[in-house]
Write a protein that holds these residues in place. Structure first.
Motif, PDB file in Angstrom:
ATOM      1  N   GLU A   1       0.850  -1.187   0.000  1.00  0.00           N
ATOM      2  CA  GLU A   1       0.000   0.000   0.000  1.00  0.00           C
ATOM      3  C   GLU A   1       0.889   1.241   0.000  1.00  0.00           C
ATOM      4  N   PRO A   2       0.499   2.263  -0.775  1.00  0.00           N
ATOM      5  CA  PRO A   2       1.278   3.500  -0.720  1.00  0.00           C
ATOM      6  C   PRO A   2       1.028   4.244   0.591  1.00  0.00           C
ATOM      7  N   LEU A   3       2.062   4.862   1.106  1.00  0.00           N
ATOM      8  CA  LEU A   3       1.952   5.688   2.307  1.00  0.00           C
ATOM      9  C   LEU A   3       2.395   7.108   1.960  1.00  0.00           C
ATOM     10  N   PRO A   4       1.736   8.116   2.502  1.00  0.00           N
ATOM     11  CA  PRO A   4       2.136   9.503   2.234  1.00  0.00           C
ATOM     12  C   PRO A   4       3.344   9.891   3.099  1.00  0.00           C
ATOM     13  N   LEU A   5       4.515   9.390   2.740  1.00  0.00           N
ATOM     14  CA  LEU A   5       5.691   9.572   3.585  1.00  0.00           C
ATOM     15  C   LEU A   5       6.063  11.035   3.797  1.00  0.00           C
ATOM     16  N   ALA A   6       5.948  11.849   2.749  1.00  0.00           N
ATOM     17  CA  ALA A   6       6.271  13.272   2.932  1.00  0.00           C
ATOM     18  C   ALA A   6       5.362  13.880   3.988  1.00  0.00           C
ATOM     19  N   ALA A   7       4.093  13.540   3.957  1.00  0.00           N
ATOM     20  CA  ALA A   7       3.152  14.046   4.957  1.00  0.00           C
ATOM     21  C   ALA A   7       3.450  13.459   6.330  1.00  0.00           C
ATOM     22  N   LEU A   8       3.741  12.166   6.382  1.00  0.00           N
ATOM     23  CA  LEU A   8       4.001  11.522   7.663  1.00  0.00           C
ATOM     24  C   LEU A   8       5.193  12.130   8.390  1.00  0.00           C
ATOM     25  N   LEU A   9       6.181  12.580   7.639  1.00  0.00           N
ATOM     26  CA  LEU A   9       7.333  13.226   8.268  1.00  0.00           C
ATOM     27  C   LEU A   9       6.890  14.459   9.065  1.00  0.00           C
ATOM     28  N   HIS A  10       5.943  15.200   8.534  1.00  0.00           N
ATOM     29  CA  HIS A  10       5.422  16.382   9.234  1.00  0.00           C
ATOM     30  C   HIS A  10       4.476  15.977  10.358  1.00  0.00           C
ATOM     31  N   TRP A  11       3.651  14.953  10.101  1.00  0.00           N
ATOM     32  CA  TRP A  11       2.723  14.493  11.133  1.00  0.00           C
ATOM     33  C   TRP A  11       3.474  14.079  12.387  1.00  0.00           C
ATOM     34  N   LEU A  12       4.609  13.408  12.190  1.00  0.00           N
ATOM     35  CA  LEU A  12       5.398  12.959  13.331  1.00  0.00           C
ATOM     36  C   LEU A  12       6.113  14.109  14.038  1.00  0.00           C
ATOM     37  N   ALA A  13       6.040  15.273  13.446  1.00  0.00           N
ATOM     38  CA  ALA A  13       6.533  16.475  14.118  1.00  0.00           C
ATOM     39  C   ALA A  13       5.378  17.210  14.787  1.00  0.00           C
ATOM     40  N   GLY A  14       4.174  16.609  14.721  1.00  0.00           N
ATOM     41  CA  GLY A  14       3.015  17.183  15.377  1.00  0.00           C
ATOM     42  C   GLY A  14       2.318  18.269  14.595  1.00  0.00           C
ATOM     43  N   ARG A  15       2.461  18.264  13.264  1.00  0.00           N
ATOM     44  CA  ARG A  15       1.838  19.306  12.456  1.00  0.00           C
ATOM     45  C   ARG A  15       1.408  18.749  11.091  1.00  0.00           C
ATOM     46  N   PRO A  16       0.436  19.399  10.437  1.00  0.00           N
ATOM     47  CA  PRO A  16       0.031  18.964   9.098  1.00  0.00           C
ATOM     48  C   PRO A  16       1.134  19.225   8.073  1.00  0.00           C
ATOM     49  N   TRP A  17       1.093  18.470   7.002  1.00  0.00           N
ATOM     50  CA  TRP A  17       2.010  18.656   5.875  1.00  0.00           C
ATOM     51  C   TRP A  17       1.585  19.909   5.105  1.00  0.00           C
ATOM     52  N   PRO A  18       2.513  20.830   4.807  1.00  0.00           N
ATOM     53  CA  PRO A  18       2.141  22.048   4.089  1.00  0.00           C
ATOM     54  C   PRO A  18       1.823  21.814   2.608  1.00  0.00           C
ATOM     55  N   GLY A  19       2.072  20.597   2.089  1.00  0.00           N
ATOM     56  CA  GLY A  19       1.856  20.316   0.674  1.00  0.00           C
ATOM     57  C   GLY A  19       0.439  19.941   0.298  1.00  0.00           C
ATOM     58  N   ALA A  20      -0.497  19.928   1.259  1.00  0.00           N
ATOM     59  CA  ALA A  20      -1.890  19.581   0.964  1.00  0.00           C
ATOM     60  C   ALA A  20      -2.793  20.219   2.016  1.00  0.00           C
ATOM     61  N   PRO A  21      -4.049  20.492   1.648  1.00  0.00           N
ATOM     62  CA  PRO A  21      -4.964  21.056   2.639  1.00  0.00           C
ATOM     63  C   PRO A  21      -5.268  20.060   3.750  1.00  0.00           C
ATOM     64  N   HIS A  22      -5.651  20.581   4.906  1.00  0.00           N
ATOM     65  CA  HIS A  22      -6.029  19.725   6.026  1.00  0.00           C
ATOM     66  C   HIS A  22      -7.226  20.342   6.737  1.00  0.00           C
ATOM     67  N   GLU A  23      -7.921  19.507   7.501  1.00  0.00           N
ATOM     68  CA  GLU A  23      -9.050  19.967   8.302  1.00  0.00           C
ATOM     69  C   GLU A  23      -8.773  19.635   9.759  1.00  0.00           C
ATOM     70  N   PRO A  24      -8.908  20.603  10.651  1.00  0.00           N
ATOM     71  CA  PRO A  24      -8.740  20.311  12.080  1.00  0.00           C
ATOM     72  C   PRO A  24      -9.817  19.334  12.552  1.00  0.00           C
ATOM     73  N   SER A  25      -9.469  18.517  13.526  1.00  0.00           N
ATOM     74  CA  SER A  25     -10.429  17.615  14.164  1.00  0.00           C
ATOM     75  C   SER A  25     -10.262  17.746  15.673  1.00  0.00           C
ATOM     76  N   ALA A  26     -11.138  17.107  16.413  1.00  0.00           N
ATOM     77  CA  ALA A  26     -11.074  17.193  17.869  1.00  0.00           C
ATOM     78  C   ALA A  26      -9.759  16.646  18.418  1.00  0.00           C
TER      79      ALA A  26
ATOM     80  N   GLY B   1      -6.821  16.141  16.406  1.00  0.00           N
ATOM     81  CA  GLY B   1      -5.646  16.539  15.632  1.00  0.00           C
ATOM     82  C   GLY B   1      -6.074  17.161  14.318  1.00  0.00           C
ATOM     83  N   PHE B   2      -6.003  16.369  13.230  1.00  0.00           N
ATOM     84  CA  PHE B   2      -6.415  16.860  11.926  1.00  0.00           C
ATOM     85  C   PHE B   2      -6.622  15.687  10.969  1.00  0.00           C
ATOM     86  N   VAL B   3      -7.259  15.983   9.829  1.00  0.00           N
ATOM     87  CA  VAL B   3      -7.453  15.014   8.755  1.00  0.00           C
ATOM     88  C   VAL B   3      -6.762  15.582   7.531  1.00  0.00           C
ATOM     89  N   GLN B   4      -5.933  14.742   6.881  1.00  0.00           N
ATOM     90  CA  GLN B   4      -5.196  15.180   5.697  1.00  0.00           C
ATOM     91  C   GLN B   4      -4.938  13.989   4.796  1.00  0.00           C
TER      92      GLN B   4
END
Length: 176
Positions: free
Chosen positions: A110-135, A137-140
């Motif tokens: 399965e493909p994984l969004p590794l570029a995004a995951l690198l940012h997620w693991l820093a506690g923030r959304p990936w700047p390369g795609a829109p995200h929506e806040p959730s209770a 964290g966020f959805v991206q």
């Protein structure tokens, strides 16, 4: 055994972002990081595969090294990456992949969004795609990222919303 080690390495490489942006009070960029990783991949009617391993990570998303360790602390697999690609040693030989995304796709199926995951693991959304806040964290990119335990326990949970289900949970050990 080769596929299992490669699966672990792919999942572990998701953690590469931890070295570049650790949680508050953690080690500086490039420092040796360690923790535990759990990856679960749904396999339809057959249930799911779930694996956990300890890891040691040093470097960042461009150059680094990841070791996966078994329950007794023995090395299960090691990956090293840089401008020339990714080298995987799973104890049964050394294989080359052009990038971390290819390794993840081949190991997990399965493909994984590794570029995004690198940012997620820093506690923030990936700047390369829109995200929506959730209770929590966020959805991206079709993934729900739960950061509710990030600040106090350096724990992240990411779950793909569409089938087949994939979840990644990582917990970093406190920095020395």
């Amino acid at each position: 055994m080769k596929r299992r080690a490669a699966t672990w390495l792919a999942a572990g490489l998701v953690l590469a972002g931890c070295a570049t942006a650790p949680p508050p009070g953690a080690a500086p960029p490039g420092a040796l990081r360690a923790g535990r990783l759990v990856v679960k991949v749904a396999e339809g009617d057959q249930g799911s595969r779930s694996h956990s391993a300890a890891f040691e990570l040093q470097g960042d998303e461009t150059t680094g090294r990841l070791r996966l360790l078994g329950p007794l602390g023995t090395q299960v697999a090691q990956a090293e990456w840089g401008p020339q690609g990714v080298q995987l040693d799973d104890g049964q030989g050394r294989r080359h992949f052009p990038d971390l995304t290819t390794l993840a796709r081949e190991a997990l199926g399965e493909p994984l969004p590794l570029a995004a995951l690198l940012h997620w693991l820093a506690g923030r959304p990936w700047p390369g795609a829109p995200h929506e806040p959730s209770a929590q964290g966020f959805v991206q990119l079709g993934w729900a990222v739960d950061l509710s335990r990030w600040a106090d326990a350096a724990t992240l949970q990411a779950e793909r919303l569409d089938p087949p289900g994939v979840s990644v949970r990582a917990r970093l050990d406190p920095a020395p």
